[in-house]
Write a protein that holds these residues in place. Structure first.
Motif, PDB file in Angstrom:
ATOM      1  N   LYS A   1      33.840   6.138 -62.947  1.00 52.62           N
ATOM      2  CA  LYS A   1      33.270   4.888 -63.450  1.00 52.62           C
ATOM      3  C   LYS A   1      32.791   3.961 -62.325  1.00 52.62           C
ATOM      4  O   LYS A   1      32.029   3.020 -62.590  1.00 52.62           O
ATOM      5  N   GLU A   2      33.240   4.226 -61.101  1.00 51.87           N
ATOM      6  CA  GLU A   2      32.827   3.401 -59.962  1.00 51.87           C
ATOM      7  C   GLU A   2      31.636   4.006 -59.218  1.00 51.87           C
ATOM      8  O   GLU A   2      31.182   3.437 -58.230  1.00 51.87           O
ATOM      9  N   ILE A   3      31.136   5.149 -59.677  1.00 46.39           N
ATOM     10  CA  ILE A   3      30.059   5.843 -58.973  1.00 46.39           C
ATOM     11  C   ILE A   3      28.753   5.775 -59.756  1.00 46.39           C
ATOM     12  O   ILE A   3      28.688   6.195 -60.917  1.00 46.39           O
TER      13      ILE A   3
ATOM     14  N   ASP B   1      20.198   6.129 -58.940  1.00 48.58           N
ATOM     15  CA  ASP B   1      19.931   5.539 -57.617  1.00 48.58           C
ATOM     16  C   ASP B   1      20.704   6.350 -56.581  1.00 48.58           C
ATOM     17  O   ASP B   1      21.911   6.188 -56.446  1.00 48.58           O
ATOM     18  N   GLN B   2      20.018   7.206 -55.848  1.00 50.64           N
ATOM     19  CA  GLN B   2      20.673   8.081 -54.885  1.00 50.64           C
ATOM     20  C   GLN B   2      21.342   7.301 -53.774  1.00 50.64           C
ATOM     21  O   GLN B   2      22.463   7.613 -53.357  1.00 50.64           O
TER      22      GLN B   2
ATOM     23  N   HIS C   1      24.423   5.708 -55.089  1.00 49.21           N
ATOM     24  CA  HIS C   1      25.391   6.782 -55.329  1.00 49.21           C
ATOM     25  C   HIS C   1      26.121   7.143 -54.041  1.00 49.21           C
ATOM     26  O   HIS C   1      27.352   7.233 -54.011  1.00 49.21           O
ATOM     27  N   ASP C   2      25.365   7.324 -52.960  1.00 46.89           N
ATOM     28  CA  ASP C   2      25.966   7.658 -51.669  1.00 46.89           C
ATOM     29  C   ASP C   2      26.860   6.530 -51.170  1.00 46.89           C
ATOM     30  O   ASP C   2      27.938   6.762 -50.614  1.00 46.89           O
ATOM     31  N   SER C   3      26.412   5.295 -51.374  1.00 49.76           N
ATOM     32  CA  SER C   3      27.195   4.139 -50.946  1.00 49.76           C
ATOM     33  C   SER C   3      28.503   4.039 -51.733  1.00 49.76           C
ATOM     34  O   SER C   3      29.563   3.748 -51.162  1.00 49.76           O
TER      35      SER C   3
END
Length: 308
Positions: free
Chosen positions: A258-260, A266-267, A270-272
């Motif tokens: 849920k935090e990703i 948004d790549q 997502h990475d962040s």
């Protein structure tokens, strides 16, 4: 999972990356990196990679006063580099199991703290290294907000364990805490952290059920209050204990879905988000001075080194 300890020369035998932010006007930046590489090698370290970001003046700055000055300023007051560059260095440090990142730039206390959490390794300012000299073996002091650096491979006092059920995991945790107490560690010198309060409640019930006192960090117990400290991973930042147990490190908890942000949405975000989750686990694990215990039931977190 790496362990951490205090040590006289943190670069002796360490794998190191060099990182630098340079003005576009600086032509000798490669020579500066070479100088720091020599300092690292003189202390027994090995430079395995170099990362450079250069800052130039945009067209708008060229026609307005102060453009040249901005070229020498950091992109961020917290991370020095741009967000994307920090993510690049962090991923490289993770894949190569880097022990230390040396920034040729001067770093503030805040920058050292934030970068150490993001990169997952010791962060050293170039000023610290240069001031201590490269040919001697005088200790590097005050080089990071955290005083802990990775032990070399094969060091003890760290344990990770998988269990079939959460119930057996919690019961084994109570046994581990009992062993620490039997070794002379005081209850207040032990901390247990989980991602969620629900598991923390089960830990509290198990400990108190076998006669081990426990208190929650959120209740702000004083130093005179007896009891093993219980906290969520988020609440562990800035704390320090002789022994730390990080439990419930499962694939569902770290990272927490849920935090990703979905990569198809948004790549970059997502990475962040993944990096933030990885840092959460890193911070929890690095609260231990002497002993670290990590456990999970079911599928382990992909952030655990043994699962990669």
């Amino acid at each position: 999972m790496k362990q951490y300890r205090d040590i006289g020369d943190p670069l002796d035998g360490a794998d190191v990356v060099l990182v630098g932010l340079f003005s576009a006007r600086e032509r000798r930046y490669e020579a500066r990196l070479d100088q720091f590489a020599a300092l690292v090698e003189a202390r027994g370290g090995r430079v395995v990679a170099r990362y450079v970001q250069r800052r130039g003046a945009s067209d708008r700055w060229k026609v307005h006063p102060g453009g040249a000055t901005r070229m020498s300023r950091p992109f961020s007051r917290r991370t020095l580099l741009t967000h994307g560059k920090v993510l690049e260095v962090a991923e490289a440090c993770r894949k190569a199991d880097i022990d230390a990142a040396i920034f040729v730039n001067t770093l503030t206390h805040v920058q050292r703290t934030v970068l150490a959490d993001i990169l997952g390794c010791l962060v050293i300012s170039g000023d610290d290294l240069a001031a201590n000299g490269g040919t001697g073996h005088r200790p590097l002091k005050g080089v990071t907000a955290s005083r802990f650096i990775p032990r070399r491979r094969g060091a003890g006092r760290q344990r990770s364990q998988r269990y079939d059920t959460q119930q057996t995991e919690v019961a084994a945790l109570a046994k581990q805490v009992g062993e620490w107490l039997a070794q002379g560690v005081q209850p207040g010198e032990i901390a247990i952290c989980t991602r969620f309060n629900l598991l923390l409640d089960a830990v509290y019930d198990e400990l108190t059920g076998v006669g081990i006192p426990a208190v929650r960090v959120r209740d702000q117990p004083g130093a005179d209050v007896d009891g093993v400290r219980l906290a969520t991973m988020h609440a562990m930042k800035g704390l320090e204990f002789r022994c730390v147990a990080v439990v419930g490190v499962t694939a569902k908890a770290v990272p927490f879905t849920k935090e990703i942000t979905p990569s198809e949405v948004d790549q970059a975000q997502h990475d962040s988000d993944l990096l933030r989750e990885r840092c959460l686990l890193f911070v929890a694990a690095t609260r231990a001075r002497e002993a670290l215990y990590v456990s999970w039931s079911g599928a382990p977190s992909p952030f655990l080194p043994s699962t990669r």
